[in-house]
Design an enzyme around this catalytic site. Sequence first.
Site, mmCIF file in Angstrom:
data_model
loop_
_atom_site.group_PDB
_atom_site.id
_atom_site.type_symbol
_atom_site.label_atom_id
_atom_site.label_comp_id
_atom_site.label_asym_id
_atom_site.label_seq_id
_atom_site.Cartn_x
_atom_site.Cartn_y
_atom_site.Cartn_z
ATOM 1 N N LYS A 122 1.315 63.029 19.205
ATOM 2 C CA LYS A 122 1.703 62.862 17.797
ATOM 3 C C LYS A 122 3.125 62.320 17.802
ATOM 4 C CE LYS A 122 0.008 63.394 13.672
ATOM 5 N NZ LYS A 122 -1.375 63.229 13.207
ATOM 6 N N ASP A 162 -0.715 58.434 9.842
ATOM 7 C CA ASP A 162 -0.825 59.808 9.343
ATOM 8 C C ASP A 162 -0.089 59.768 7.997
ATOM 9 O OD1 ASP A 162 -1.598 62.733 10.170
ATOM 10 O OD2 ASP A 162 0.424 62.952 9.436
HETATM 11 P P1 NDP Z 1 -1.149 60.018 2.926
HETATM 12 O O1 NDP Z 1 0.293 59.780 3.151
HETATM 13 O O2 NDP Z 1 -2.045 58.855 2.701
HETATM 14 O O3 NDP Z 1 -1.331 61.015 1.690
HETATM 15 C C1 NDP Z 1 -0.779 62.296 1.710
HETATM 16 C C2 NDP Z 1 -1.024 62.944 0.358
HETATM 17 O O4 NDP Z 1 -0.674 64.306 0.447
HETATM 18 C C3 NDP Z 1 -0.199 62.340 -0.751
HETATM 19 O O5 NDP Z 1 -0.885 62.451 -1.970
HETATM 20 C C4 NDP Z 1 1.047 63.238 -0.741
HETATM 21 O O6 NDP Z 1 1.739 63.297 -1.992
HETATM 22 C C5 NDP Z 1 0.440 64.581 -0.425
HETATM 23 N N1 NDP Z 1 1.435 65.393 0.296
HETATM 24 C C6 NDP Z 1 2.057 65.089 1.459
HETATM 25 N N2 NDP Z 1 2.938 66.050 1.790
HETATM 26 C C7 NDP Z 1 2.866 66.963 0.804
HETATM 27 C C8 NDP Z 1 3.511 68.193 0.567
HETATM 28 N N3 NDP Z 1 4.437 68.666 1.424
HETATM 29 N N4 NDP Z 1 3.173 68.897 -0.546
HETATM 30 C C9 NDP Z 1 2.233 68.410 -1.406
HETATM 31 N N5 NDP Z 1 1.588 67.255 -1.243
HETATM 32 C C10 NDP Z 1 1.895 66.543 -0.155
HETATM 33 O O7 NDP Z 1 -1.638 60.896 4.188
HETATM 34 P P2 NDP Z 1 -3.118 61.107 4.726
HETATM 35 O O8 NDP Z 1 -4.083 61.132 3.606
HETATM 36 O O9 NDP Z 1 -3.326 60.161 5.858
HETATM 37 O O10 NDP Z 1 -2.999 62.558 5.392
HETATM 38 C C11 NDP Z 1 -3.245 63.765 4.661
HETATM 39 C C12 NDP Z 1 -3.516 64.912 5.628
HETATM 40 O O11 NDP Z 1 -4.651 64.565 6.449
HETATM 41 C C13 NDP Z 1 -2.392 65.229 6.617
HETATM 42 O O12 NDP Z 1 -2.407 66.614 6.897
HETATM 43 C C14 NDP Z 1 -2.807 64.460 7.875
HETATM 44 O O13 NDP Z 1 -2.225 65.009 9.043
HETATM 45 C C15 NDP Z 1 -4.307 64.676 7.830
HETATM 46 N N6 NDP Z 1 -5.100 63.735 8.603
HETATM 47 C C16 NDP Z 1 -5.032 62.396 8.355
HETATM 48 C C17 NDP Z 1 -5.815 61.523 9.078
HETATM 49 C C18 NDP Z 1 -5.881 60.067 8.774
HETATM 50 O O14 NDP Z 1 -6.755 59.390 9.321
HETATM 51 N N7 NDP Z 1 -5.034 59.526 7.904
HETATM 52 C C19 NDP Z 1 -6.669 62.003 10.188
HETATM 53 C C20 NDP Z 1 -6.731 63.445 10.297
HETATM 54 C C21 NDP Z 1 -5.958 64.257 9.538
HETATM 55 P P3 NDP Z 1 3.123 62.511 -2.187
HETATM 56 O O15 NDP Z 1 2.738 61.066 -2.344
HETATM 57 O O16 NDP Z 1 3.723 63.091 -3.408
HETATM 58 O O17 NDP Z 1 3.930 62.764 -0.942
#
Ligand code: NDP
Length: 449
Positions: A122, A162
Amino acid sequence: MKEFMNMCESCNPGEVEFLQAVGEVAESVRPVLEKRPEYRKTKILERMVEPERLVMFRVPWVDDKGEVQVNRGYRIQMNSAIGPYKGGFRFHPSVNLSILKFLGFEQVFKNALTTLPMGGAKGGSNFDPKGKSDNEVMRFCHSFMNEVFRHIGADTDVPAGDIGVGGREIGFLFGAYKKLRNEFVGVLTGKGLTWGGSLIRPEATGYGCVYFASEMLATKGDSMEGKVCLVSGAGNVAQYTVEKAIQMGGKVVTLSDSAGYIYDESGITKEKLDYIMYLKNVERGRIKEYADKYPGAVYTPVDPSLDYNPLWNHNADCAFPSATQNEINRKDAQNLVGNGVKVVAEGANMPTTPDGVDIFLDAKILYGPGKAANAGGVSVSGLEMTQNSMRLSWTREEVDAYLLRIMKSIHSACVSAADEYGQPGNYVMGANIAGFTKVAEAMLAQGII
Ligand code: NDP
């Protein structure tokens, strides 16, 4: 086990998230260690918690006002026993060593479950792409790659996206790598379709998570049809979770970002989802704007005085936490169970606190932990690596069929491992034991390195 956790705490002081992830895995694999003295003798678990390599570096860049900014970059190469390191980059102000080590540790077991040959890693930075211009993001990504390029490679370490790292960032990172190395190779996944990317990669985590939920429901003779679903987040994982849930007959009523959440009782339709994708991916807007566009929906801003998240306090059959770590606490888990949730499938990594997990396990609901339920993303990243090596591109249908097959296989690996260790229906133990055993066998075969 107590001695082992004391050792971890003294070697990794204050790394709360990392110790949380280690504690959960250690507890799950205790019966395996009891049964396999050779794992204890060769200190497999002790070696697994120590990254093989950890790189921390300065990322200087110049903003649009001409001012110099400095961020911190990381790449944590956790374990390469079963394949080249693989795992995303996260760009978010909360990023620190503990968070990336927890994510790298989880990635080792998740990647082992996918059936593909990938080790775990990571990386990322405390850089916040939110509110930055495209040029600022580009300058940051180029500076980040200026250091990290020497530690990665198509057969060494293949990063992906991510939180905060989507198609735009992967493009800038790939361009810099190509220029620095003077070679066009599959060193990153999540690439654009015209330059080595795979169809279905953007969809894979969300689609895979709903496939996993559907597999869990099938064990009870049930399906996604007619299920009311709560989804958190509004990014990559959340968007495609909503799309697949709708396709499989579910009704999704919530989405969120870090400022608040929307509740749309009538359900998020495909047309509304198209608007969300435009809002979040093109306009880079906030989820609040959904409630302005669709007046039937209610927007609730985050209230820091509450000790629970109201998003998880609606009647629903399924919950798909898809934002970030520790977003479901004990009270949220109690609310979900109290309101009749049947399935929790984690799109995010470690979104439930340990006492929340205990509530789900005690209630005997279908609880799919992130390292199993969200493994679809890294699985299709693995398939992107395969296509890059073959210099071929598969069709949408071919990749989706692979994804479905892999999610079914992960599900059955979890079920079998849980059954074998006398914990039927416990997907936490199942996922941890199945992932751990695969990596442990490889480490055992390769000797003390
Ligand atoms: P994105 O950046 O595309 O989206 C993240 C979303 O979560 C946004 O809506 C963001 O809101 C919200 N968010 C992030 N941090 C916080 C926080 N501290 N409190 C509240 N809301 C939050 O990321 P992904 O969709 O790619 O990833 C989301 C999750 O999925 C993570 O845990 C990641 O590790 C996991 N994941 C992702 C994969 C992938 O293929 N992308 C694969 C496996 C797991 P805001 O815009 O306001 O920050």
